[in-house]
Write a protein that holds these residues in place. Structure first.
Motif, short mmCIF file in Angstrom:
data_model
loop_
_atom_site.label_atom_id
_atom_site.label_comp_id
_atom_site.label_asym_id
_atom_site.label_seq_id
_atom_site.Cartn_x
_atom_site.Cartn_y
_atom_site.Cartn_z
N ALA A 66 16.95 -0.51 35.97
CA ALA A 66 18.03 -0.96 35.06
C ALA A 66 17.21 -1.40 33.79
CB ALA A 66 18.38 -2.00 35.75
N THR A 67 17.70 -0.36 32.91
CA THR A 67 17.02 -0.56 31.43
C THR A 67 17.47 -1.51 30.71
OG1 THR A 67 16.80 1.99 31.62
CG2 THR A 67 16.06 0.98 29.56
N VAL A 68 16.73 -2.51 30.14
CA VAL A 68 17.24 -3.40 29.38
C VAL A 68 17.46 -3.03 28.03
CG1 VAL A 68 16.76 -5.92 28.45
CG2 VAL A 68 15.72 -5.18 30.62
N LYS A 123 8.35 2.48 27.36
CA LYS A 123 8.56 3.22 26.09
C LYS A 123 9.22 2.32 25.10
CE LYS A 123 9.84 6.30 28.84
NZ LYS A 123 10.13 5.73 30.14
N THR A 124 10.23 2.11 25.72
CA THR A 124 11.32 1.42 24.84
C THR A 124 10.88 0.10 24.34
OG1 THR A 124 13.29 2.41 26.01
CG2 THR A 124 13.46 0.59 24.81
N THR A 125 10.23 -0.78 25.25
CA THR A 125 9.44 -1.93 24.65
C THR A 125 8.52 -1.51 23.39
OG1 THR A 125 9.83 -2.76 26.74
CG2 THR A 125 8.35 -4.28 25.43
N THR A 126 7.58 -0.45 23.62
CA THR A 126 6.68 -0.08 22.78
C THR A 126 7.69 0.33 21.35
OG1 THR A 126 5.19 0.88 24.29
CG2 THR A 126 5.12 1.64 22.05
N1 LIG Z 1 13.79 -8.18 27.25
C1 LIG Z 1 13.09 -8.15 28.58
N2 LIG Z 1 13.03 -9.01 29.64
C2 LIG Z 1 12.36 -8.96 30.64
N3 LIG Z 1 11.91 -7.74 31.10
C3 LIG Z 1 12.05 -6.62 30.21
C4 LIG Z 1 12.78 -6.85 29.05
N4 LIG Z 1 12.80 -5.75 28.32
C5 LIG Z 1 12.05 -4.81 29.28
N5 LIG Z 1 11.37 -5.61 30.45
C6 LIG Z 1 10.88 -4.71 31.43
O1 LIG Z 1 9.74 -4.00 31.06
C7 LIG Z 1 9.54 -3.07 31.61
C8 LIG Z 1 9.72 -1.82 30.64
O2 LIG Z 1 10.77 -1.66 30.12
P1 LIG Z 1 11.10 -0.52 29.01
O3 LIG Z 1 10.31 -0.76 27.76
O4 LIG Z 1 12.65 -0.56 28.78
O5 LIG Z 1 10.93 1.13 29.98
P2 LIG Z 1 11.02 2.52 29.61
O6 LIG Z 1 11.65 2.57 28.45
O7 LIG Z 1 9.93 3.05 29.62
O8 LIG Z 1 12.00 3.06 30.85
C9 LIG Z 1 10.63 -2.83 32.57
O9 LIG Z 1 10.13 -3.28 33.92
C10 LIG Z 1 11.77 -3.74 32.15
O10 LIG Z 1 12.50 -4.12 33.46
#
Ligand SMILES: Nc1ncnc2c1ncn2[C@@H]1O[C@H](COP(=O)(O)OP(=O)(O)O)[C@@H](O)[C@H]1O
Ligand SMILES: [Mg+2]
Lengths: 294, 288
Positions: free
Chosen positions: A286-288, A71-74
């Motif tokens: 662990a949320t990045v 979600k956050t990545t989106t």
């Molecule tokens: N910069 C990054 N480098 C490596 N892995 C990442 C990075 N950002 C996110 N991820 C991985 O991508 C996946 C989706 O993360 P994220 O979008 O934060 O999920 P959500 O917001 O739905 O909890 C997770 O498994 C996270 O560990």
């Protein structure tokens, strides 16, 4: 596809999958932001592999999914904070090639998951930094969050989590935005503050469409008409929020909720479960939160 | 007593030079994560441009200083636009590029004007001495101090009172979030390079006054101590750089005088090590 199919879709059809197909197709025409086949690769790691999402032209659209679903990545990909491919049509403009500051200047306000507050700046400076045009709506922001006026001179790093969230949301309301994106605005807040933030979001959504990432399903049920659910970096479901949350099996399969989660792996039912990437109990991964430079 | 006064004034003058180099270095690193190894080259450019303007160019001293500072500023902006910006997101190549410029510029200066020191034009008003608590102190020490103090005040006003100063302070904390507010942070990069280049070039012009001459490696030798100052003062902190500059300048002068020459330079490194052990984030740990 007719208007009547849009009106009936999801209202009567109990099959979530079918309703999502029709309402998604209808929303496609009217959507404020249409995300298609959004893909994100970071350091050779495929994080998103095909996210489709429509933000309704009014009200709240929820972006749901378990921790780590993407979600956050989106949201960061929409903002141009991570390298992305695919299509991001926003009110007739393609955003996918635009750098972050130009995406924002299309009229998108962003309240990130980690709140993105500048700890060493005062509250007033945090807000001033977000001013984009000649007439910032301080009246509105101070009416919604009187505390921000009283604490104008305080360093934002010394605010409570709830107050910081007010700054983050206040920044998105300062400019005449056409879309507000809020990533888990109630995360880690006390119940009383959650209610306050929810009220503000509801009020904001009356005039500006909101894309809301949220884990608090009661809040989602109250605010969001439509939603998209991500699983494992893909869109797993699109449709009405009420229908999804009413369908206990689908909610459990897609969101890992519905009843107190049993110990790992026991997802009952005959449905194939391609979306289960994380075991049912919602274990916070662990949320990045580190922002990636544009 | 008079020795202590003289050493203090000389140390403060040296500290002022370090500050002029370190303030820009610190802001550039704080905002952009760029370790600008070409910063000493900007000082040398400023020093030679001032020297050239004041001798062959036939300008008066102050006009020559303005000219040298302007040339250094332009060189810094070009450096950012031509070399740093295209290599953004490639930090390793960026470092190599700045190291390359840091080596190429002194070589170029040497190629044109030779490796020997060139006597620097000294206006009569600044070449004298003043008596202070019984010590005979060269006037140029005070010129350096005044210039550094002016730059410090101007930088603090810029950071605290202007929109771009706000952008820079925010960018030092979280560059990505600044862009996510609709701000083109690259403009702030260029501006910070311009400011850093101007300060370094002014430092170059005044280093000619301080040492009485210019030579191609002038900037490079000062750069090492400026890096020490930046680390001690905290990356991105202008005030921290000012405090650390004074500390380094004084320690160096006193240690060089009271122990063996050369031990002062070593003692600065010891000072850095001790400080990093006690305060890993530098003196202030925050900006301005
Ligand atoms: N910069 C990054 N480098 C490596 N892995 C990442 C990075 N950002 C996110 N991820 C991985 O991508 C996946 C989706 O993360 P994220 O979008 O934060 O999920 P959500 O917001 O739905 O909890 C997770 O498994 C996270 O560990
Ligand atoms: Mg998240």
């Amino acid at each position: 596809m007719t208007d009547s199919s849009f009106l009936t879709s999801g209202q009567t059809d109990p099959a979530v999958g079918a309703s999502s197909a029709t309402s998604a197709a209808a929303a496609d025409r009217a959507a404020l932001l249409s995300v298609r086949d959004l893909r994100v690769v970071i350091d050779g790691l495929h994080i998103l592999h095909g996210v489709d999402l429509d933000v309704a032209p009014s009200g709240v659209t929820a972006l749901l999914g378990r921790n780590g679903a993407g979600k956050t990545t989106t949201v960061k990909a929409i903002m141009g904070l991570v390298p992305r491919t695919g299509s991001l049509r926003f009110a007739g403009t393609e955003l996918v090639k635009l750098p972050t500051h130009l995406v924002v200047r299309q009229g998108i306000g962003y309240a990130p998951e980690d709140r993105g507050i500048f700890a060493g700046l005062t509250v007033a400076e945090n807000l001033r930094l977000a001013e984009r045009d000649g007439s910032p709506a301080y009246d509105l922001v101070h009416e919604l969050f009187p505390e921000l006026k009283q604490r104008a001179g305080q360093l934002a790093g010394t605010l409570s989590g709830g107050q910081q969230q007010m700054v983050a949301i206040g920044r998105t309301l300062l400019n005449g935005n056409r879309l507000i994106i809020a990533d888990e605005p109630t995360k880690g807040l006390a119940p009383k503050i959650v209610a306050e933030v929810a009220d503000v979001l509801e009020r904001a959504a009356a005039t500006v469409p909101v894309l809301l990432v949220e884990q608090n399903l009661a809040l989602v049920r109250r605010l969001a008409g439509t939603c998209a659910v991500l699983a494992d970096g893909r869109t797993a479901h699109r449709g009405g929020t009420a229908e999804l949350l009413a369908d206990e099996e689908a909610a459990r399969r897609l969101l890992g909720v519905g009843r107190p989660a049993p110990a790992a792996t026991s997802v009952p039912g005959p449905a194939p479960t391609p979306t289960v990437a994380v075991p049912p109990p919602v274990v916070p991964t662990a949320t990045v939160t580190k922002e990636v430079a544009p | 007593m008079d020795t202590v006064v003289l050493l203090t004034c000389t140390g403060l003058g040296l500290g002022a030079l370090y500050f002029l180099v370190a303030s820009g270095l610190s802001l550039i690193f704080g905002l952009m994560d760029v370790l600008n190894f070409a910063h000493g080259a900007l000082l040398s450019v400023g020093a030679y441009a001032t020297w050239w303007a004041g001798t062959e160019g036939g300008m008066g001293f102050w006009l020559a200083v303005v000219f040298g500072t302007a040339v250094g500023t332009v060189a810094a902006v070009l450096l950012e636009l031509v070399l740093i910006r295209p290599l953004y997101n490639r930090p390793r190549d960026q470092i190599l590029a700045t190291v390359g410029v840091g080596l190429a510029v002194p070589a170029l200066l040497m190629g044109i004007w030779g490796a020997d020191s060139r006597p620097f034009p000294q206006p009569a008003a600044l070449s004298g001495t003043v008596g202070l608590f019984g010590a005979i102190v060269p006037v140029n020490r005070f010129v350096l101090l005044a210039a550094a103090a002016l730059v410090l005040v101007a930088l603090r006003l810029f950071l605290s009172r202007t929109r771009y100063g706000l952008v820079v302070r925010a960018g030092v904390e979280d560059r990505a979030m600044v862009t996510a507010l609709g701000i083109d942070v690259r403009k702030a990069f260029t501006l910070v390079f311009a400011i850093g280049g101007a300060a370094a070039a002014l430092g170059g012009a005044l280093s000619g006054l301080y040492f009485g001459s210019v030579h191609p490696g002038q900037g490079t030798s000062l750069l090492i101590f400026a890096f020490v100052v930046v680390v001690m003062g905290g990356m991105g902190s202008v005030t921290g750089a000012a405090v650390a500059s004074v500390a380094v300048g004084l320690v160096q002068q006193f240690a060089n005088y009271y122990t063996a020459a050369g031990l002062g330079d070593l003692s600065v490194v010891v000072l850095l090590a001790v400080l990093l052990l006690v305060r890993p984030r530098g003196l202030t740990g925050r900006l301005a």
